[in-house]
Design a protein around this motif. Structure first.
Motif, short mmCIF file in Angstrom:
data_model
loop_
_atom_site.label_atom_id
_atom_site.label_comp_id
_atom_site.label_asym_id
_atom_site.label_seq_id
_atom_site.Cartn_x
_atom_site.Cartn_y
_atom_site.Cartn_z
N ALA A 1 7.70 -7.46 7.92
CA ALA A 1 7.38 -6.72 9.14
C ALA A 1 8.61 -6.02 9.69
N GLN B 1 7.32 -1.72 6.63
CA GLN B 1 6.10 -1.08 7.13
C GLN B 1 5.99 0.37 6.66
N ALA C 1 4.63 0.11 3.26
CA ALA C 1 3.21 -0.23 3.31
C ALA C 1 2.38 1.01 3.61
N HIS C 2 2.82 1.82 4.59
CA HIS C 2 2.07 3.04 4.92
C HIS C 2 2.04 4.02 3.76
N SER D 1 -3.49 -5.68 4.94
CA SER D 1 -2.14 -6.22 5.11
C SER D 1 -2.26 -7.59 5.76
N GLN E 1 -0.87 -10.22 11.67
CA GLN E 1 0.30 -10.54 12.49
C GLN E 1 -0.17 -11.32 13.70
#
Lengths: 199, 199
Positions: free
Chosen positions: A146, A151, A154-155, A170, A173
């Motif tokens: 994170a 991130q 991930a995007h 994902s 959280q």
């Protein structure tokens, strides 16, 4: 350092390069090794030499092992429909300790980073796309850290997979199990509140 | 642990037996080693195997080295008239780092202990007496730890040497260099006051 002899000092210097050990604790570790020469020092040296010689990345997922395919990719008990994408081998081990995931992995070997000039082709992302196309994958779980770079990565992967017939998820959280609100950072509390669930 | 493979896990388990490393930090150290296989892992394994094979106690003082006599006992620059008695090799190295002592050492290999049934003959004390008789020693410096067992051992050796033509001394006790009184224990402050010096 005087007193220790050259080769013992060389061993201390090498040990001090391990994360978590400094010159003092490396010295202490070497003295301990010298006291347990048969029980610990020789087995450790041999194990280290063997692993250094035999270990290699799995050609499928990037996990480390001693054969072309790692134990997880070889196992017929693991489902092939789900791929969990992690940054590095340490994260894969952490997921395995969790024991909740029964699919296979894909180790990126890092994150995208404009500052360090790390692009998709440095990260085994093209190979991930090939695997998703070939293996009949239905879900890609992005278990990236994170952090900003995690991130971003991930995007990027989610974008690349848009339009393909695959679910991209994902990790949730929220509040860690056993976590006390008072000790959590504001960002985590905010994320946990936004993702609140009806009970 | 699943995911790591058997031999990697065996290496982690061995590393975790080093003082200062637990299962977590051993894992981190092994991952670091795997990333630096050529630069660190192989040299470390080789150095460890070599030291395990070649290192031995010095027949004169008990320090470790790769020959019958350690580097300190071989050196002609060290005076033979002074013997510094230490508990173990770690203490010898600590004295050498201090750099103030130019004589030779005698490593006891522990302290007298009624509880653990450690007697003088377990500690190379008879050998110390032989050295003092043979080598023309004029001063024996007892650099033993300021623990109960250390001080018991120091008193025992001092008793044994009474009547012999040799000066017996011990390290001064007092405020450490750079030490702040406020953080020192009462015993140390008391010892420093009793041993005060005119300036």
């Amino acid at each position: 350092m005087a007193g220790a002899g050259e080769d013992v000092q060389a061993l201390i210097d090498l040990m001090a390069r391990l994360p978590g050990l400094g010159p003092r604790s490396a010295r202490r570790a070497v003295l301990h090794l010298l006291k347990k020469r048969g029980q610990l020092m020789r087995p450790l040296a041999q194990s280290m030499a063997e692993v250094a010689d035999r270990v290699r990345p799995c050609i499928n997922c990037g996990n480390i092992g001693t054969e072309e395919l790692c134990a997880i990719c070889q196992s017929e008990k693991r489902t092939t429909g789900e791929i969990c994408v992690v940054e590095d081998v340490a994260d894969l081990w952490a997921m395995e300790r969790g024991g909740a995931f029964r699919g296979r992995y894909h180790v990126l070997g890092g994150t995208l980073s404009a500052l360090d000039a790390v692009g998709p082709e440095d990260l085994r992302i093209p190979h991930l796309m090939d695997r998703i196309a070939a293996d009949g994958v239905t879900e890609v779980i992005l278990a990236l850290n994170a952090t900003v770079d995690g991130q971003t990565t991930a995007h990027y992967i989610a974008d690349q997979l848009q339009g393909r017939d695959v679910t991209v998820t994902s990790l949730a959280q929220g509040v860690p199990i056993g976590g006390e609100l008072d000790y959590l950072d504001d960002g985590t509390i905010g994320a946990a509140l936004r993702a609140r669930k009806q009970i």
